[in-house]
Write an enzyme that holds these catalytic residues in place. Sequence first.
Site, PDB file in Angstrom:
ATOM      1  CG  HIS A   1      -0.223  -1.585  -5.154  1.00 47.46           C
ATOM      2  ND1 HIS A   1       0.880  -1.526  -5.972  1.00 47.46           N
ATOM      3  CD2 HIS A   1      -0.023  -1.458  -3.839  1.00 47.46           C
ATOM      4  CE1 HIS A   1       1.854  -1.253  -5.153  1.00 47.46           C
ATOM      5  NE2 HIS A   1       1.418  -1.359  -3.848  1.00 47.46           N
TER       6      HIS A   1
ATOM      7  CD  GLU B   1       3.735  -8.056   3.553  1.00 54.01           C
ATOM      8  OE1 GLU B   1       3.397  -7.015   3.167  1.00 54.01           O
ATOM      9  OE2 GLU B   1       4.904  -8.603   3.389  1.00 54.01           O
TER      10      GLU B   1
END
Length: 401
Positions: free
Chosen positions: A205, A135
């Site tokens: 998540h 990321e």
Amino acid sequence: SVRALAGVWGMNRVLLMRGLVVRNAGFDRLGVVGSGSCFGISARQRRGCSSVACRQSGGDVGMEVALKSVEQHQARTKRMNLYEAINDAMRIVLESDPTAIVFGEDVAFGGVFRCSASLRDQFGPERVFNTPLSEQGIVGFGIGYAATGGTAVAEIQFADYIYTAFDQLVNEAAKFRYRSGGEYDVGGLTVRAPSGAVGHGGHYHSQSPEAYFCHTPGLVIVTPREPLRAKGLLLSSVRNRNPVLFFEPKALYRASVAEVPVGDYELPLGKGEIVRTGTDVTLVGWGAQVHTLHAAAETVQESRGISCEVIDLMTLAPYDEELVTESVRRTGRAIVSHEAPRSAGLGAEIAAMIQENCFLSLSAPVARVCGFDTPFPLVHEDYYLPSKLRVLDAIEDTLSY
């Protein structure tokens, strides 16, 4: 190296001379510049347009005006869910901007939520491509590409994993224009990320990290609640001359469906919307939580005759302070609700703003209905989330204060 950096600055000056990037002078939110565009229509349609939205100056167009402009100029619609609307927006960006690229983990085959499905087939592997599982690298690459005048649409596969890119976002992207005195910017950078609860995501998540970034001047933060607005807001985000974080409520990817204009249109950033008018209490939220607030408002209207006004902020930084203030001054009561933990959440900032602007109009303290100050649980997700029942309890407490 110094030579490499000089090359970047030299390229930026060439792009400026050719009119491919914009040099901005005026700042709205320290390091953030206004777009100065009209909304509801494509960039191509703006030339010579006489709509109400186009006559507004400085991009200061209310959401109601913009939505009417969309209805006026966009006759053809198609039924889409949220991920299809986002896909359609990225398709338009790639078609209309030859410098635009879309990239991220698994983006080439469509992404885990199918938001980029078929884009690689249409535009090729040079413009829609996978990245390594980094990321920090994804955002850093996007910053570098945007610094040279390109349009970078990056995807972080889950918002929970955006933290490894935190330094790139808050220390590089957010401060790029400010540290150069307005000479350069990375306004071509948009970072998309699925966020919020999904029913089975657990602590890695399901998070809603918007408050971390709303604290940072120089970033624009957006969260849509349904497909029509998602498409218009994403197109505005990509074309806005500021780095934008676009958080997409993953629970709504397939659950939220609407008739969406098939053409190119934009909706204004920094503007909220009154989803339901009311007179007794103002309910403020964003993303998927707006649907929970709306359901609670309908229930108390039917069972108790209580009239709730529901506001969807959509842009969280900078949020529509004027809209919230005007509503609370009319109703005298306010409840702010979000999935993220209560402590130091964005709801605390909004509550503080309300008491500063509306103190003499308030009939009760500003209430917050939020996630709890714990990691996001898996088995106990239903107890963690700010449910309709918890909102109903807050409405009852606020009205009986």
